[in-house]
Structures are given as structure tokens and as C-alpha cells.
Design a protein around this motif. Structure first.
Motif, PDB file in Angstrom:
ATOM      1  N   GLY A 203      -8.294   5.572   2.238  1.00  0.00           N
ATOM      2  CA  GLY A 203      -7.395   5.010   1.227  1.00  0.00           C
ATOM      3  C   GLY A 203      -8.050   3.875   0.467  1.00  0.00           C
TER       4      GLY A 203
ATOM      5  N   LEU B  81      -8.693   7.356   8.031  1.00  0.00           N
ATOM      6  CA  LEU B  81      -7.726   7.578   6.957  1.00  0.00           C
ATOM      7  C   LEU B  81      -7.463   6.289   6.193  1.00  0.00           C
TER       8      LEU B  81
ATOM      9  N   PHE C 267      -5.673  16.632  -1.415  1.00  0.00           N
ATOM     10  CA  PHE C 267      -4.339  16.353  -0.904  1.00  0.00           C
ATOM     11  C   PHE C 267      -3.326  17.401  -1.347  1.00  0.00           C
TER      12      PHE C 267
ATOM     13  N   ALA D 258      -1.653   8.529   2.827  1.00  0.00           N
ATOM     14  CA  ALA D 258      -2.568   9.344   3.644  1.00  0.00           C
ATOM     15  C   ALA D 258      -2.002   9.552   5.048  1.00  0.00           C
TER      16      ALA D 258
ATOM     17  N   GLU E  23      -7.787  13.634  -5.311  1.00  0.00           N
ATOM     18  CA  GLU E  23      -6.431  13.705  -4.740  1.00  0.00           C
ATOM     19  C   GLU E  23      -5.802  15.073  -4.984  1.00  0.00           C
TER      20      GLU E  23
END
Length: 194
Positions: A135, A131, A154, A43, A150
């Protein structure tokens, strides 16, 4: 799955893993410790590098750096130390990129060294703490939820792309995302108030 049978039956604390590594140099324990914090490292790297492949490479490079750094550094709080190592590694990568394209004026040596040496601003620290918490919270999600979150956030894939990559039905992808976001929100709120 196969390698998991060789893992320790009882999880060690971060400090125990560090002590064991410093004493024996055994990479298995260090790998287990790093795996525990790998989502946080990814991250941080993704936040700075903005490219998934570069962030993944950075995660591996940070681990390589730990192998030598932990032999000489006394680390009290591994998670926050690791966060700083990952952040500084990414800043160095960004600086090297800028120098390579002749944009050295943005990061003159003295200003860059001060930037890395200074503690993060209050706002940066808050973001980086979030962050780190993110995680941790990703780890509590069901595997399908975590994978969907994710890929969506992401990697910025759409529902159809996630369905193609995972084999999940599109309706399931939407459900995993909705439930995953809700569970992440609850976990993050719990960490803020906990």
C-alpha cells in the motif's frame, strides 16, 4: 482538487493527527490521517473479502468505526492498530456471512474469538506486513502506473478493459504495468532491506 486548498500546508505525523482528533473531535484531520493509510486498509479488506465492492464498503465502515474507537482507545502505533481493526472487521463480516448461510460449524463462537484474539501467525504477519508495504509503495507510483496496476491486479481487468476504463492506449497500459511492477518491486525490496 478543490478541497485540497483547505488542507494543512505541513503534514502532521500520525500521532499529531490522533492527538488533534482526541482533543477537538475534528473529522477533517482524522480524514487526512485515514487517507494516508487507505490503500493499506483496502489491500487488507480485499485480501479477506475478495470482492472489490465489499472491500470498498469495508474501507468506509472501518473509517466510521474509527470515529468512535479513537475517542476511547489510546493508540501508540496507528498504522499497525488500523491494520488490526481492518482485519478484525473483515473477519466479522466473513463470520456473519457464514452464519447467514447456516454454516456456523466453521466458526464456532469460541474458536472464532480465539482466532481474532490471538496474534497472527508468523507467516500471516509477514504477508500482512507485505500488504501494508505494498500500500505504501503504490503511493509512490506515477498516477497512470498506480491506476493500471490496481485495475490489473486488484480488479483483474485485461489490457483492453483497462484501456477502455482509463482512456489509455493499450500500448501505454502495457508500459505502465511493466514500469509500475518494476517500481513496486524496487520499493518492496527497499522496505525489506531498509
Amino acid at each position: 482538487m478543490f478541497l485540497k486548498i483547505f488542507r494543512r500546508k505541513t503534514a502532521l505525523t500520525d500521532a499529531e493527527y490522533l492527538s488533534d482528533y482526541r482533543r477537538t473531535g475534528d473529522l477533517t484531520g482524522l480524514g487526512e490521517l485515514y487517507e494516508r493509510h487507505m490503500d493499506m486498509v483496502f489491500a487488507v479488506c480485499f485480501r479477506y473479502l475478495r470482492q472489490e465492492d465489499e472491500a470498498k464498503d469495508a474501507v468506509m465502515q472501518v473509517f466510521e468505526q474509527l470515529i468512535t474507537d479513537l475517542k476511547t482507545h489510546e493508540v501508540q502505533n496507528f498504522k499497525s492498530w488500523l491494520h488490526s481493526v481492518a482485519r478484525n472487521y473483515c473477519l466479522m463480516q466473513l463470520r456473519q456471512k457464514r452464519v447467514a448461510v447456516g454454516d456456523e460449524g466453521i466458526f464456532e463462537q469460541e474458536a472464532y474469538e480465539n482466532f481474532v484474539a490471538e496474534p497472527p501467525e508468523k507467516e500471516d504477519w509477514r504477508i500482512e506486513t507485505q500488504l501494508s508495504d505494498l500500500g505504501d509503495c503504490l503511493q509512490i507510483l506515477a498516477q497512470e502506473q498506480r491506476r493500471s496496476v490496481e485495475l490489473f491486479y486488484f480488479q483483474q481487468l485485461c489490457y483492453q478493459q483497462i484501456a477502455e476504463q482509463t482512456g489509455f492506449a493499450i500500448t501505454k497500459v502495457k508500459s505502465y504495468l511493466q514500469n509500475g511492477k518494476r517500481n513496486l518491486k524496487l520499493c518492496m525490496e527497499g522496505k525489506q532491506h531498509g
